[in-house]
Scaffold this motif. Structure first.
Motif, PDB file in Angstrom:
ATOM      1  N   LEU A  71      22.588 -11.933  -5.960  1.00 57.49           N
ATOM      2  CA  LEU A  71      21.948 -11.921  -7.269  1.00 57.49           C
ATOM      3  C   LEU A  71      22.016 -13.336  -7.812  1.00 57.49           C
ATOM      4  O   LEU A  71      23.088 -13.830  -8.181  1.00 57.49           O
ATOM      5  N   VAL A  72      20.879 -14.001  -7.825  1.00 55.18           N
ATOM      6  CA  VAL A  72      20.839 -15.408  -8.207  1.00 55.18           C
ATOM      7  C   VAL A  72      20.625 -15.542  -9.714  1.00 55.18           C
ATOM      8  O   VAL A  72      19.645 -15.024 -10.260  1.00 55.18           O
ATOM      9  N   TYR A  73      21.537 -16.250 -10.376  1.00 57.41           N
ATOM     10  CA  TYR A  73      21.421 -16.521 -11.802  1.00 57.41           C
ATOM     11  C   TYR A  73      20.502 -17.740 -11.980  1.00 57.41           C
ATOM     12  O   TYR A  73      20.934 -18.826 -12.403  1.00 57.41           O
ATOM     13  N   ALA A  74      19.215 -17.523 -11.670  1.00 55.74           N
ATOM     14  CA  ALA A  74      18.271 -18.637 -11.607  1.00 55.74           C
ATOM     15  C   ALA A  74      18.034 -19.283 -12.967  1.00 55.74           C
ATOM     16  O   ALA A  74      17.591 -20.429 -13.042  1.00 55.74           O
ATOM     17  N   GLU A  75      18.316 -18.561 -14.049  1.00 57.09           N
ATOM     18  CA  GLU A  75      18.079 -19.096 -15.391  1.00 57.09           C
ATOM     19  C   GLU A  75      19.114 -20.143 -15.793  1.00 57.09           C
ATOM     20  O   GLU A  75      18.973 -20.801 -16.828  1.00 57.09           O
TER      21      GLU A  75
ATOM     22  N   VAL B 279      25.321 -15.590  -7.611  1.00 60.77           N
ATOM     23  CA  VAL B 279      25.135 -17.005  -7.290  1.00 60.77           C
ATOM     24  C   VAL B 279      24.756 -17.749  -8.567  1.00 60.77           C
ATOM     25  O   VAL B 279      23.680 -17.527  -9.136  1.00 60.77           O
ATOM     26  N   ALA B 280      25.649 -18.611  -9.031  1.00 63.26           N
ATOM     27  CA  ALA B 280      25.414 -19.365 -10.264  1.00 63.26           C
ATOM     28  C   ALA B 280      25.863 -20.795 -10.064  1.00 63.26           C
ATOM     29  O   ALA B 280      26.872 -21.054  -9.393  1.00 63.26           O
ATOM     30  N   ASP B 281      25.141 -21.733 -10.655  1.00 57.64           N
ATOM     31  CA  ASP B 281      25.538 -23.128 -10.490  1.00 57.64           C
ATOM     32  C   ASP B 281      26.792 -23.406 -11.302  1.00 57.64           C
ATOM     33  O   ASP B 281      27.178 -22.657 -12.204  1.00 57.64           O
TER      34      ASP B 281
ATOM     35  N   ASN C 134      29.379 -17.001  -5.647  1.00 57.39           N
ATOM     36  CA  ASN C 134      28.960 -18.087  -4.748  1.00 57.39           C
ATOM     37  C   ASN C 134      29.559 -17.944  -3.355  1.00 57.39           C
ATOM     38  O   ASN C 134      30.054 -18.905  -2.757  1.00 57.39           O
ATOM     39  N   GLY C 135      29.526 -16.703  -2.855  1.00 59.38           N
ATOM     40  CA  GLY C 135      29.909 -16.455  -1.472  1.00 59.38           C
ATOM     41  C   GLY C 135      31.342 -16.062  -1.246  1.00 59.38           C
ATOM     42  O   GLY C 135      31.709 -15.695  -0.116  1.00 59.38           O
ATOM     43  N   THR C 136      32.193 -16.113  -2.273  1.00 60.87           N
ATOM     44  CA  THR C 136      33.601 -15.765  -2.117  1.00 60.87           C
ATOM     45  C   THR C 136      33.948 -14.608  -3.032  1.00 60.87           C
ATOM     46  O   THR C 136      33.681 -14.665  -4.242  1.00 60.87           O
TER      47      THR C 136
END
Length: 808
Positions: free
Chosen positions: A663-667, A167-169, A201-203
């Motif tokens: 796995l969230v790429y929170a940075e 998961v990344a913005d 991102n979910g796909t």
């Protein structure tokens, strides 16, 4: 064949094929090849794993191939010409093996230093990664060999890699993770790209129409073929409609069983299938496998020939980085007594684990390389502490085939009544068991060998590979089960081992038997020295170090830490290696540490040693390259491609463990040095760090070109103020003043003799000086800030304010 003629041939071929024939072409024919179709003049296309060596179709036991330094060590050269040379070597190796496509380079980023497969990737910086990868791809394809940049997209770690949702913005995806692929597409036009296992991102990546169809093919104009990673494709209609062109491997895939049905039901348009076939045939034409016959060279340099050995020694040594060099200990001078200490000195790790593994003609150990360079009479070698828990297959030199007496093992396939089906000699101690291989029908597989020891010894005896096993040796019989790792390739990558300590006499016979196992796997015999207590090993090491003028301690990781399919839990060196270094440094007159690892390691002893050479995973000429670097025969002019934390848990991104599958790429965009900068925590070593063997003075930095707020060029005068010729890598960073992260925008290299000066001109890339506006779905130019001309952000030599850009 002209491009127009080739395209006409492609369209005619598509019209001549019915739907069944077209769908058949869009799945692999075998594990590493594509279907031929004689009716349209399409020949078989062969692929091979191999970012740093062309392995061929056999996972183990195949032909010998050049083993180059790992990608992270190649990247430490920061040298596009080196990457072009590497592409040429790989192309010649591929042509010699009649292989059309090399599955690489791997251009995912070093997001967290825990990533198990980072050795196969270039760096933490998207621009450095993309620029070096573009040179590699151009060179391969200039020779008519296809490249396949991978893994598209966001495959920066291995934990749960086939199911994890990364998961990344949108901004992080554009500025970091897509950028290396964008650079390679624009600067090298790769013929294929490989989609990854994970979701973004979910796909799932093989069904990600936003990434594949809209950005890669649409926005960037990619006209090549998108293939899946092996066994990555989950659904037929969804992946076909998203832009995936080829499903690997084959022959049975979700497309071979479901795509035609999807077309006939109206879920997928036949025009969509035609587009996939069009891209496949376009690829085949580029490879000389469609509407023409590919010609292959009759001779290429041998993997063990002097030309290749010299190339690989030089490339590896040039990429090694001097991290510390107090009192000018390096390069080694004179030939006084030297103690070479550590398991990695004799069991040097030349490559990482997983699908990229190749069978080299040899691996020069660091102990042998130093003994050859310094004189064996001057070198004492001490083994050191244990470093492995997962054992490797035995070297063939320790085994003899019981039937022929030649180095290697005997493999027998037996039926359910112990009747012999087939018997073969192998000159290696491991083999691949495949569903369509010669062992597929065996009820029992038997591996046997006589040990070739110089005298009685206590040895670990056992096997690698999943299965129900029985191992016998004189006075020893043991039955046990070895389980595979979970996920695709669980029996092939990182095969688990089991061994017991047995007292053996020379000539003793080892036999291991296993039954059927319904999964591809690697199996083999283990034979290695019995472990000994760390205290005894350290005592022997300190005794030798105290008697020497210089102690060279070789430490590092193994394929347990640096491997496909598994991430690290810590950056600490395995076993008691830190205690070994500390003990040696306490008694040795001078202590040099050589780190045989591809990625950052913790160095709690850093203040106690005189010098540190980060040697990476150096390939088949490992020991010769390390010796050349330590003696100064070749300057280790490498610069780090990953920021080194001082302690576990430090840095902008750390954990690779998904939470509830995500796995969230929170940075966000603060990856690597971008996140370390301004964090208040100092790393052990910055991205870009490397001392070389001379010193440099920087003066007169100036901006030489602009395009609006974008800097296009910088110049600086360099003077070599040391006593040796050296190669310097001038790095230019743009450091915004509005809270944005710094970013590398250009670099250049120069070689100067002592006392010489020269002007270095650095071209700066506009693609690194922009910000993605997610709301407007557009790029905006980066404005303001300062330019830093540096040897890494930890050693900024001069700065130029960006208002100078407005005056240029």
């Amino acid at each position: 064949m002209t491009q127009t003629l080739a395209e006409d041939s492609v369209e005619n071929a598509i019209r001549s094929l019915d739907l069944t024939a077209k769908v058949r072409l869009l799945s692999g024919a075998r594990m590493f090849s594509l279907h031929a179709e004689a009716s349209i003049g399409l020949e078989e296309i062969v692929m091979s794993d191999g970012p740093t060596g062309v392995r061929g179709e056999a996972v183990v036991g195949g032909r010998e191939s050049c083993l180059l330094p790992s990608a992270s060590l190649l990247a430490q050269t920061w040298d596009r010409q080196v990457l072009e040379e590497v592409g040429g070597i790989l192309a010649e190796e591929a042509m010699d093996q009649r292989t059309h496509i090399v599955l690489g380079p791997t251009i995912n980023l070093h997001r967290t230093p825990l990533g198990g497969r980072l050795f196969e990737c270039f760096s933490e910086d998207p621009y450095l990664t993309g620029a070096l990868a573009a040179a590699y791809v151009r060179s391969l394809q200039r020779h008519g060999i296809g490249a396949s940049p991978k893994h598209f997209l966001a495959n920066e770690s291995e934990t749960q890699r086939t199911t994890v949702d990364c998961v990344a913005d949108e901004r992080a995806l554009r500025e970091l993770y897509l950028l290396p692929f964008e650079i390679v597409e624009q600067d090298a036009r790769p013929w294929t790209v490989m989609a990854s296992y994970n979701s973004v991102n979910g796909t799932t990546a093989t069904e990600h129409g936003e990434l594949i169809d809209r950005i890669l093919k649409g926005e960037w104009g990619f006209d090549g073929l998108v293939m899946s990673d092996w066994f990555a494709t989950k659904r037929a209609a969804e992946s076909a409609n998203a832009g995936l062109d080829l499903v690997m491997p084959g022959p049975e895939t979700v497309w071979s069983t479901g795509l035609e049905k999807a077309v006939r039901s109206g879920t997928v348009k036949e025009e969509t299938v035609d587009e996939h076939v069009r891209r496949l045939l376009r690829l085949a034409a580029r490879l000389g496998a469609f509407a023409g016959t590919r010609t292959w060279p009759t001779a290429v340099p041998r993997p063990d020939g002097e030309l290749r050995r010299g190339q690989l020694r030089r490339i590896a040594a040039e990429g090694m980085a001097v991290l510390k060099n107090d009192r000018g200990v390096l390069p080694l001078a004179g030939a006084g007594p030297v103690a070479v200490i550590g398991r990695h000195a004799t069991d040097t790790v030349a490559q990482g684990g997983g699908s990229a593994r190749v069978r080299p003609p040899h691996v020069v150990s660091i102990a042998d390389g130093l003994a050859s360079a310094l004189g064996r009479e001057n070198v004492t070698v001490v083994d050191g502490v244990e470093t492995r828990t997962r054992l490797l297959a035995a070297p063939a030199s320790l085994l003899r085939d019981p039937e022929t007496g030649t180095p290697g093992i005997r493999v027998r396939a037996l039926d359910g009544h112990d009747g012999l089906i087939e018997s073969r000699h192998l000159d290696v101690a491991e083999l691949e068991v495949a569903e369509d291989g010669w062992l597929a029908t065996a009820a029992t597989i038997e591996l046997s060998a006589d040990v070739a020891l110089p005298g009685p010894a206590r040895m670990r005896v056992g096997v690698i590979g999943p299965g129900d096993w029985t191992v016998t040796a004189p006075g020893h019989c043991e039955s046990f089960t070895v389980t595979p790792h979970k996920g695709p390739g669980g029996g092939l990558h990182r095969p688990k081992s089991h061994a017991a300590v047995v007292a053996l006499e020379p000539g003793a016979r080892i036999t291991a038997t296993t039954g059927p196992h319904f999964e591809m796997r690697i199996i083999g015999l283990v034979l290695t020295a019995a472990p000994r207590p760390a205290a005894a090993a350290i005592r022997e090491a300190t005794d030798a170090a105290a008697r020497a003028e210089t102690a060279i301690v070789v430490v590092g990781n193994t394929q347990e830490q640096e491997t496909e399919g598994e991430d690290k839990k810590t950056l600490a060196l395995p076993g008691d290696q830190d205690a070994l270094v500390a003990a040696v440094a306490a008694v040795a007159p001078r202590t040099v540490v050589v780190v045989n690892a591809a990625t950052p390691v913790l160095m709690p002893w850093i203040d106690d040693v005189d010098a540190v050479l980060f040697a990476g995973l150096p390939g088949q000429e490992a020991g010769a390259a390390v010796a050349a670097a330590l003696t100064g025969d070749i300057e280790p002019a490498g610069r780090l491609v990953t920021t080194f934390p001082a302690r576990d848990g430090e840095g902008p991104a750390w954990s690779t463990e998904p939470v509830d599958g995500r796995l969230v790429y929170a940075e966000g965009t603060r990856v690597g040095y971008r996140g370390w900068h301004g964090s208040g925590t100092e790393p052990l070593f910055w991205f870009g760090h490397g001392l070389g063997y001379t010193t440099w003075d920087y003066t007169g930095a100036a901006i030489t070109g602009t395009d609006g707020p974008t800097v296009t060029g910088v110049s600086v005068t360099l003077s070599n103020t040391g006593e040796r010729r050296g190669k310097e890598t001038v790095q230019v960073y743009r450091i915004p003043d509005n809270g944005e992260t710094p970013r590398l925008i250009g670099w250049a290299q120069v070689s100067l003799g002592p006392g010489e000066s020269g002007t270095v001109r650095v071209e700066c890339d506009a693609r690194t000086q922009r910000i993605w506006d997610a709301a407007g779905h557009r790029w905006l130019p980066l404005t303001g800030g300062t330019l830093a001309v540096a040897r890494g952000l930890g050693d900024i030599r001069t700065t130029v304010p960006l208002d100078a850009a407005q005056e240029a």
